[in-house]
Design a protein around this motif. Structure first.
Motif, PDB file in Angstrom:
ATOM      1  N   ASP A 146      -3.675   4.192  -1.307  1.00 52.52           N
ATOM      2  CA  ASP A 146      -4.558   3.089  -0.904  1.00 52.52           C
ATOM      3  C   ASP A 146      -5.171   3.345   0.467  1.00 52.52           C
ATOM      4  OD1 ASP A 146      -3.808   1.043  -3.099  1.00 52.52           O
ATOM      5  OD2 ASP A 146      -1.875   1.671  -2.286  1.00 52.52           O
ATOM      6  N   ASP A 182       0.799  -1.225   0.000  1.00 51.63           N
ATOM      7  CA  ASP A 182       0.000   0.000   0.000  1.00 51.63           C
ATOM      8  C   ASP A 182       0.833   1.278   0.000  1.00 51.63           C
ATOM      9  OD1 ASP A 182      -2.452  -1.317   0.031  1.00 51.63           O
ATOM     10  OD2 ASP A 182      -2.567  -1.342   2.227  1.00 51.63           O
ATOM     11  N   GLN A 217      -7.274   6.045  -3.871  1.00 59.95           N
ATOM     12  CA  GLN A 217      -7.516   4.996  -4.853  1.00 59.95           C
ATOM     13  C   GLN A 217      -8.962   4.503  -4.775  1.00 59.95           C
ATOM     14  OE1 GLN A 217      -6.451   3.450  -7.766  1.00 59.95           O
ATOM     15  NE2 GLN A 217      -4.485   3.021  -6.760  1.00 59.95           N
ATOM     16  N   GLY A 230     -10.271   2.585  -1.848  1.00 59.22           N
ATOM     17  CA  GLY A 230      -9.300   2.924  -0.799  1.00 59.22           C
ATOM     18  C   GLY A 230      -9.957   3.007   0.568  1.00 59.22           C
TER      19      GLY A 230
END
Length: 355
Positions: free
Chosen positions: A232, A162, A251, A254
């Motif tokens: 993320d 991540d 994201q 996310g």
């Protein structure tokens, strides 16, 4: 051991604030009062305050009009002693396993001397070899460290692959989150957000791949560059404009660990999220949490141990720069506390009582 005074001082909430805390005048938020020093009974200890923990969450506890059923702890109402964690020294003991001179962490409140049951204090032990001091038990090895670990591991479920962004990265929780993400979880990219070049330099020294200065005129441009490919995980300590900006940089699918909102505590109505549709369009998961949730899950002590082990293994730094310790007279406790909302601290803000 110094003699115990017949009276003790304490700060009470005299007028709950709606916006900024007032330190003087008719609208002063706090009022200093003196009471007789309480005597102790069997199984109790008398503790002298040495260090106070300053935490943004305390602001929410005293907010005017706050509903008890909507708060995770009991509000501090008008006339109540201001609530706070702290470190103190046992100056008198009638408890079998607690000796005079022992340092303890406890719900200190803004009061000079406090009587507590033995079970209400936690003995602490400094470790010079590991660099562990008393104040670390209300900082890196206390609530802030556990908050950072729980928020990343359990709430946001951050993983090695991540990209993680952490706001308030130069604060007590944020600085721990940076180190846990980078050095404990091994996240591939860690981005801090902090105020000022000096703080950003320190955050990068802790392990962040880059730190973006939110005070800079080109903040949003630099944040976009830092989060190329998107993030993320976002660990949010501040709320407000920075949260709104970050909603465009997360994201699809996310995760956001919503830890704090220090940008709006003194002005709750200032929250204005223009980018909320990003949450819907990109199916972003936002989850609020409180550090006490870690103990409800039954994993609190395991996480505390994990943080302490990481310190001993030198994965986490608990250096001098990670604390802002302010020598303070008892009469100036509220003044030191308000530094939290002025960006006056790097790392944990600690009040060190000098009288």
């Amino acid at each position: 051991m110094s003699s115990i005074p017949k009276q003790t001082r304490q700060w009470i909430v005299s007028k709950a604030p709606k916006t900024n805390v007032s330190l003087s005048g008719d609208d002063a938020t706090f009022k200093l009062q003196t009471i007789d020093t309480p005597s102790i009974n069997d199984g109790q200890v008398l503790v002298k305050l040495k260090y106070l923990s300053n935490d943004p969450a305390q602001r929410g506890w005293i907010q005017d009009g706050v509903l008890a059923e909507r708060l995770y702890v009991s509000p501090v109402r008008q006339g109540d002693v201001m609530r706070s964690y702290g470190i103190g020294e046992i100056v008198q003991s009638k408890a079998e396993n607690l000796k005079e001179g022992q340092l303890v962490s406890y719900m200190a409140n803004w009061t000079d001397y406090r009587v507590l049951e033995a079970k209400e204090v936690n003995p602490i032990q400094e470790d010079k070899e590991a660099g562990i001091k008393a104040t670390h038990f209300i900082g890196a090895l206390g609530g802030p460290g556990l908050t950072a670990y729980y928020g990343l591991v359990k709430v946001a479920e951050a993983k090695a692959e991540d990209t993680v962004v952490i706001s308030g990265a130069a604060g007590s929780t944020g600085s721990m989150a940076v180190q846990i993400a980078k050095h404990v979880l091994g996240c591939k990219r860690v981005i801090g957000i902090a105020g000022g070049a000096k703080k950003c330099e320190w955050v990068e020294n802790l392990g962040a791949d880059v730190c973006v200065d939110y005070k800079a005129a080109d903040f949003e441009e630099k944040l976009i560059k830092a989060t190329e490919g998107y993030a993320d995980v976002y660990f949010d300590n501040v709320g407000g404009h920075i949260l709104d900006t970050m909603l465009k940089r997360i994201q699809r699918y996310g995760r956001v660990a919503v830890c704090g909102s220090i940008a709006t505590y003194n002005d709750p109505e200032s929250t204005n999220l223009k980018n909320w549709f990003e949450v819907i369009a990109n199916r972003i998961e936002l989850k609020g949490f409180i550090v006490m949730d870690a103990y409800r899950d039954g994993n609190g002590q395991k996480m505390v141990d994990a943080v302490r082990n990481a310190v001993k293994e030198k994965k986490i730094k608990i250096e001098k720069q990670g604390e802002t310790i302010v020598p303070t007279k008892f009469d100036d406790i509220p003044k030191t506390w308000t530094l939290l909302f002025e960006g006056g601290n790097q790392g944990k803000l600690v009040t060190e009582l000098t009288d």
